[in-house]
Design a protein around this motif. Structure first.
Motif: not given
Length: 269
Positions: A233-258
């Motif tokens: 499913s192309a839709l599932l791939y896109i939703v999954g990609a958005c989710l994982m990119f968002a988590i990656a951004l949270v990790f990078i932001g959290g890593l910089f902050a901590i």
């Protein structure tokens, strides 16, 4: 553009998001390992064991040699486990260095189980920051590690490598739960300050929510990722990609902050 082309591009985007998340996690693991090594290691030599409490208020307890030794082992093994665990998920290493993958996996399981048992002991005997719910969630992560280790080993012995990878993934995520929590709570604090956090005893709705997301959500997301990989499913791939990119951004932001607000000042103080 045909449906097949759209699906193919969406799949590539999804795979890229997984790699981006994994790279962010490895950076966080390396930084965390450096913090633990320099923090506890150098402090032990230069200032004495009592200064461990700069990093964790229950790290050192006078006249409790057994508890202090268990805590030291807990930290030391965590450093080794973090540096070696991620290598298990690099496809090239799994395929070209199967012997290393096998023995490194056994080491990872041994360290993860030992750390979990030590952590559960320390929570019960010494406690830690937060309330009973937070302690229970941390202990839950330890139980997931023990259960996942058992099923991962059994699947490998039965040469059911698909099932082995599923349980190994659950083990890996549970073993990194403490790091996930640190990254996510500091990402929250960068964005919203101390909203929902009682800074005196480290309780509050935000702490509870982040705890649940740190220890339970990764297991659910892993199932979503596995389902998405097996879909077309192309839709599932896109939703999954958005989710994982968002988590990656949270990790990078959290890593910089901590790193800036907590790890670096503690090590250098």
């Amino acid at each position: 553009m045909s449906i097949a082309q759209t699906t193919s591009k969406s799949r590539r985007l999804f795979n890229l998001s997984l790699k981006s998340w994994f790279i962010c996690l490895v950076l966080a693991q390396i930084t965390f390992a450096i913090y633990l090594s320099f923090g506890y290691g150098l402090t032990s030599v230069t200032s004495g064991l009592s200064e461990w409490n700069r990093f964790n208020q229950t790290a050192y307890v006078p006249d409790d040699s057994l508890g202090n030794a268990i805590y030291a082992i807990h930290v030391l093994l965590a450093i080794i486990m973090m540096l070696g665990g991620s290598l298990q998920f690099v496809p090239t290493i799994r395929k070209r260095f199967s012997t290393f993958h096998r023995y490194n996996g056994r080491l990872f399981v041994t360290l993860a189980c030992t750390i979990s048992l030590a952590g559960i002991y320390l929570i019960i005997v010494r406690g830690t920051v937060g309330n009973t719910l937070l302690h229970s969630l941390t202990a839950f992560s330890g139980v997931v590690i023990l259960v996942s280790s058992f099923f991962a080993i059994r699947a490998a012995k039965n040469r059911n490598f698909t099932l082995h990878q599923i349980w190994a993934t659950r083990l890996f995520l549970a073993a990194n739960g403490v790091l996930f929590f640190r990254l996510m709570i500091f990402a929250w604090m960068v964005s919203f300050g101390a909203l929902g956090i009682n800074t005196e005893d480290f309780t509050g709705p935000t702490v509870v929510s982040v705890s649940v997301l740190s220890y339970l959500a990764p297991l659910l997301i892993a199932e979503l990722v596995r389902y998405t990989k097996n879909s077309n499913s192309a839709l599932l791939y896109i939703v999954g990609a958005c989710l994982m990119f968002a988590i990656a951004l949270v990790f990078i932001g959290g890593l910089f902050a901590i790193t800036i607000a907590n790890w670096y000042p503690l090590v250098m103080s």
